[in-house]
Scaffold this motif. Structure first.
Motif, mmCIF file in Angstrom:
data_model
loop_
_atom_site.group_PDB
_atom_site.id
_atom_site.type_symbol
_atom_site.label_atom_id
_atom_site.label_comp_id
_atom_site.label_asym_id
_atom_site.label_seq_id
_atom_site.Cartn_x
_atom_site.Cartn_y
_atom_site.Cartn_z
ATOM 1 N N ILE A 360 0.847 -1.200 0.000
ATOM 2 C CA ILE A 360 0.000 0.000 0.000
ATOM 3 C C ILE A 360 0.883 1.251 0.000
ATOM 4 O O ILE A 360 0.682 2.180 -0.788
ATOM 5 N N LEU A 361 1.917 1.244 0.857
ATOM 6 C CA LEU A 361 2.797 2.419 0.958
ATOM 7 C C LEU A 361 3.533 2.669 -0.372
ATOM 8 O O LEU A 361 3.837 3.802 -0.713
ATOM 9 N N GLU A 362 3.800 1.582 -1.093
ATOM 10 C CA GLU A 362 4.502 1.729 -2.377
ATOM 11 C C GLU A 362 3.520 1.787 -3.540
ATOM 12 O O GLU A 362 3.908 1.634 -4.700
ATOM 13 N N ASP A 363 2.236 1.930 -3.187
ATOM 14 C CA ASP A 363 1.192 2.117 -4.191
ATOM 15 C C ASP A 363 1.136 0.971 -5.215
ATOM 16 O O ASP A 363 0.922 1.197 -6.403
ATOM 17 N N ARG A 364 1.356 -0.237 -4.728
ATOM 18 C CA ARG A 364 1.278 -1.393 -5.644
ATOM 19 C C ARG A 364 0.395 -2.472 -5.013
ATOM 20 O O ARG A 364 0.572 -3.670 -5.251
ATOM 21 N N PHE A 365 -0.604 -2.025 -4.193
ATOM 22 C CA PHE A 365 -1.444 -3.005 -3.496
ATOM 23 C C PHE A 365 -2.248 -3.848 -4.499
ATOM 24 O O PHE A 365 -2.400 -5.056 -4.327
ATOM 25 N N LEU A 366 -2.755 -3.202 -5.541
ATOM 26 C CA LEU A 366 -3.592 -3.925 -6.506
ATOM 27 C C LEU A 366 -2.855 -5.112 -7.113
ATOM 28 O O LEU A 366 -3.367 -6.233 -7.130
ATOM 29 N N SER A 367 -1.625 -4.873 -7.567
ATOM 30 C CA SER A 367 -0.893 -5.991 -8.195
ATOM 31 C C SER A 367 -0.508 -7.010 -7.134
ATOM 32 O O SER A 367 -0.556 -8.217 -7.378
ATOM 33 N N PHE A 368 -0.206 -6.549 -5.915
ATOM 34 C CA PHE A 368 0.088 -7.486 -4.816
ATOM 35 C C PHE A 368 -1.109 -8.422 -4.639
ATOM 36 O O PHE A 368 -0.968 -9.642 -4.557
#
Ligand SMILES: C=CCOC(=O)Nc1nc2cc3[nH]c(NC)nc3cc2c(=O)[nH]1
Ligand SMILES: [Zn+2]
Length: 378
Positions: A360-368
């Motif tokens: 979330i902090l690295e703004d890649r939650f969706l792909s995670f």
């Protein structure tokens, strides 16, 4: 709103709710008298003032921040006055992190044999000695003040599933009245009282419950009445209806959830806190949690498997022991076997929430989320 006169009512202050670019997922920091904690977070369950089979030192080592204890169980045994005399739950169990107390009696209340609920409260039969017991908002709050947790929960009814609309409506309205009584009974500063949103599986009742409790102004909100046997899509639909109505700057706690796939979906809707007995319970019958699903390490297939449960796992069990050894211990009914599977499962979930926070902090939650669900549900 119901503000406490001279009471520092918002303990669980919420800051830094970092929104990623996708609906509700956020990474926050939860302030309590026992420290500031990162969310999303998984809270190990220590029903009777111990997280079964692991020590406070091991919990600290694996990154546990807040742990749960159950009011109902400690009220019946050893008694919450006794815990207060011992210096409170933190001292009693030697845990200096955060503690949240829930009722732990929801199984009793919603499924118990003698479950008689009136406006006053809930009568039920003790699972220890069969005696008739009674809990009300006032009794439950007093018990939790005695235990001295950092976060306590308003007294509510967890509506059984399925439930008729009419019953769900009456019960939800009563839970809101009980939340107000819980607030009035809560006089201990330095302790945050969370309300619990109910409403069964009915969208309109969920919205009414959330709105009513928000106008009573609590420092945080539990979402109850879920993970009680309903299909997962129904649970997600209730989250979609409820979470957006809750204040963004306050913590949201989804009670009793859950498996990693449920956690990643709930975080997507904006949930911050989770608890579940699943990781510790399945550990005790030899099941380990991995990112590809469950691994029943007790199975004969692992008799000569000298690899760890998960070679990418940083836990004490995976760093030092093989599947063959853990299987041997479990087959031999050795206590250490249960300890190792429990340590692994708790570490797995604690690490999983840490990974979600980072994403979330690295703004890649969706792909995670995509990658995880692809592998986990395979
Ligand atoms: C002292 C008073 C505090 O009361 C409560 O703790 N109440 C409460 N606990 C729950 C626990 C749950 N576990 C699951 N699934 C495994 N679903 C749950 C739902 C609830 C709920 O709706 N309410
Ligand atoms: Zn491990």
């Amino acid at each position: 709103t119901c503000a406490f006169a001279g009471q520092k009512k918002v303990l669980a202050a919420y800051e830094e709710a970092v929104k990623c670019g996708y609906s509700g997922a956020r990474a926050g920091r939860l302030h309590t008298p026992h420290g500031v904690f990162d969310t999303p977070m998984f809270m190990p369950v220590g029903t009777q003032a111990t997280v079964k089979a692991v020590s406070p030192r091991e919990l600290k080592e694996m990154g546990a921040q807040i742990i749960l204890s159950n009011t109902y169980h400690l009220y019946l045994r050893p008694g919450t006055e006794l815990v207060a005399e011992a210096g409170g739950l933190h001292r009693f169990m030697d845990w200096d992190g955060g503690i949240l107390t829930d009722s732990g009696g929801f199984q009793v209340f919603s499924l118990g044999p003698l479950r008689k609920i009136t406006e006053e409260g809930a009568a039920f039969r003790s699972h220890i000695d069969g005696s008739t017991q009674f809990l009300s908002p006032e009794i439950a709050i007093k018990a939790q003040m005695n235990l001295g947790a950092d976060i306590i929960m308003a007294f509510d009814e967890c509506i059984p599933y399925p439930a008729e609309y009419q019953y769900a409506k009456l019960s939800t309205e009563r839970t809101t009245r009980w939340a107000e009584r819980s607030q009035k009974a809560h006089t201990r500063s330095g302790q945050a009282l969370f309300a619990i949103v109910q409403g069964g599986m009915y969208q309109d009742l969920r919205r009414v419950s959330a709105n009513d409790l928000v106008s009573l102004d609590f420092p945080g909100y539990g979402i109850g009445g879920l993970s009680v046997g309903e299909p997962k899509p129904v649970m997600y639909e209730m989250l979609e209806q409820t979470v957006p109505l809750l204040p963004e700057n306050k913590p949201r706690y989804l009670m009793g959830v859950g498996t990693p796939d449920c956690l990643v979906e709930a975080v997507r809707y904006g949930i911050d806190m989770f608890d579940c007995v699943f990781p510790t319970r399945v550990a005790r019958n030899g099941t380990a949690m991995t990112k590809s699903g469950r691994l029943v390490v007790k199975n004969a297939a692992y008799a000569k498997d000298f690899l760890p449960i998960d070679e990418n796992c940083g836990c004490y069990a995976c760093q030092n022991f093989s599947r063959a050894y853990i299987r041997h211990l479990l087959k031999a009914d050795e206590i250490f076997g249960l300890r190792l599977t429990t340590i692994h499962n708790l570490y797995f979930l604690l690490d999983f929430t840490k990974k979600m926070r980072q994403a979330i902090l690295e703004d890649r939650f969706l792909s995670f989320r995509e990658e995880f669900l692809a592998q986990y549900c395979k």
